[in-house]
Design a protein around this motif. Sequence first.
Motif, PDB file in Angstrom:
ATOM      1  N   VAL A  47       8.328  -1.078  -1.265  1.00  0.00           N
ATOM      2  CA  VAL A  47       7.733  -2.413  -1.401  1.00  0.00           C
ATOM      3  C   VAL A  47       8.736  -3.485  -0.967  1.00  0.00           C
ATOM      4  N   MET A  48       9.994  -3.338  -1.384  1.00  0.00           N
ATOM      5  CA  MET A  48      11.032  -4.295  -0.980  1.00  0.00           C
ATOM      6  C   MET A  48      11.241  -4.260   0.533  1.00  0.00           C
ATOM      7  N   SER A  49      11.091  -3.096   1.118  1.00  0.00           N
ATOM      8  CA  SER A  49      11.216  -2.954   2.561  1.00  0.00           C
ATOM      9  C   SER A  49      10.125  -3.750   3.274  1.00  0.00           C
ATOM     10  N   ALA A  50       8.914  -3.661   2.778  1.00  0.00           N
ATOM     11  CA  ALA A  50       7.809  -4.415   3.375  1.00  0.00           C
ATOM     12  C   ALA A  50       8.035  -5.918   3.240  1.00  0.00           C
ATOM     13  N   ALA A  51       8.533  -6.337   2.086  1.00  0.00           N
ATOM     14  CA  ALA A  51       8.801  -7.762   1.869  1.00  0.00           C
ATOM     15  C   ALA A  51       9.919  -8.253   2.790  1.00  0.00           C
ATOM     16  N   ALA A  52      10.969  -7.459   2.941  1.00  0.00           N
ATOM     17  CA  ALA A  52      12.077  -7.839   3.819  1.00  0.00           C
ATOM     18  C   ALA A  52      11.616  -7.904   5.272  1.00  0.00           C
ATOM     19  N   TYR A  53      10.759  -6.996   5.670  1.00  0.00           N
ATOM     20  CA  TYR A  53      10.237  -6.997   7.042  1.00  0.00           C
ATOM     21  C   TYR A  53       9.438  -8.266   7.309  1.00  0.00           C
TER      22      TYR A  53
ATOM     23  N   GLU B 223      16.856  -5.237   9.563  1.00  0.00           N
ATOM     24  CA  GLU B 223      17.878  -4.246   9.198  1.00  0.00           C
ATOM     25  C   GLU B 223      17.748  -3.864   7.730  1.00  0.00           C
ATOM     26  N   ARG B 224      17.628  -4.866   6.886  1.00  0.00           N
ATOM     27  CA  ARG B 224      17.490  -4.635   5.454  1.00  0.00           C
ATOM     28  C   ARG B 224      16.212  -3.846   5.158  1.00  0.00           C
ATOM     29  N   ALA B 225      15.144  -4.171   5.873  1.00  0.00           N
ATOM     30  CA  ALA B 225      13.876  -3.478   5.683  1.00  0.00           C
ATOM     31  C   ALA B 225      13.998  -2.007   6.068  1.00  0.00           C
ATOM     32  N   ALA B 226      14.678  -1.732   7.169  1.00  0.00           N
ATOM     33  CA  ALA B 226      14.844  -0.347   7.624  1.00  0.00           C
ATOM     34  C   ALA B 226      15.659   0.467   6.625  1.00  0.00           C
ATOM     35  N   ILE B 227      16.744  -0.114   6.136  1.00  0.00           N
ATOM     36  CA  ILE B 227      17.599   0.605   5.188  1.00  0.00           C
ATOM     37  C   ILE B 227      16.850   0.886   3.898  1.00  0.00           C
TER      38      ILE B 227
ATOM     39  N   GLY C 104      13.608   0.978   3.457  1.00  0.00           N
ATOM     40  CA  GLY C 104      12.504   1.890   3.733  1.00  0.00           C
ATOM     41  C   GLY C 104      12.944   3.337   3.815  1.00  0.00           C
ATOM     42  N   ILE C 105      14.044   3.576   4.513  1.00  0.00           N
ATOM     43  CA  ILE C 105      14.562   4.940   4.649  1.00  0.00           C
ATOM     44  C   ILE C 105      15.002   5.480   3.284  1.00  0.00           C
ATOM     45  N   ALA C 106      15.707   4.649   2.514  1.00  0.00           N
ATOM     46  CA  ALA C 106      16.151   5.079   1.185  1.00  0.00           C
ATOM     47  C   ALA C 106      14.956   5.359   0.278  1.00  0.00           C
ATOM     48  N   GLY C 107      13.948   4.488   0.314  1.00  0.00           N
ATOM     49  CA  GLY C 107      12.758   4.674  -0.517  1.00  0.00           C
ATOM     50  C   GLY C 107      11.989   5.931  -0.162  1.00  0.00           C
ATOM     51  N   ILE C 108      11.818   6.165   1.129  1.00  0.00           N
ATOM     52  CA  ILE C 108      11.109   7.363   1.566  1.00  0.00           C
ATOM     53  C   ILE C 108      11.895   8.613   1.180  1.00  0.00           C
ATOM     54  N   GLY C 109      13.222   8.545   1.276  1.00  0.00           N
ATOM     55  CA  GLY C 109      14.057   9.679   0.872  1.00  0.00           C
ATOM     56  C   GLY C 109      13.909   9.997  -0.608  1.00  0.00           C
ATOM     57  N   LEU C 110      13.914   8.963  -1.448  1.00  0.00           N
ATOM     58  CA  LEU C 110      13.749   9.187  -2.886  1.00  0.00           C
ATOM     59  C   LEU C 110      12.355   9.724  -3.207  1.00  0.00           C
ATOM     60  N   LEU C 111      11.338   9.205  -2.532  1.00  0.00           N
ATOM     61  CA  LEU C 111       9.978   9.716  -2.754  1.00  0.00           C
ATOM     62  C   LEU C 111       9.865  11.179  -2.327  1.00  0.00           C
TER      63      LEU C 111
END
Length: 73
Positions: free
Chosen positions: A22-28, A34-38, A40-47
């Motif tokens: 969600v934070m990734s979408a907001a940052a995008y 850059e912040r959104a990509a980082i 997003g990748i971290a969130g998808i990894g945890l999921l």
Amino acid sequence: MQRNVGGTDRIVRGVLGIWLVVMSAAAYQDGKRERAAIAGIAGIGLLQNAWMRFCGGNFLLGVDTTGDSRSAE
């Protein structure tokens, strides 16, 4: 793959993963790609960790949060 993520660890990873996506979408939307990509990748990894119940980091460190002693073998 042996399961090594369980219980509270799995719930925390799932909640944190959703929050990071969600934070990734907001940052995008704010133009901070850059912040959104980082995030997003971290969130998808945890999921993915929560879904598959396996964490490579836990495996390398010998950590098992499932409570099942057979999973660590």
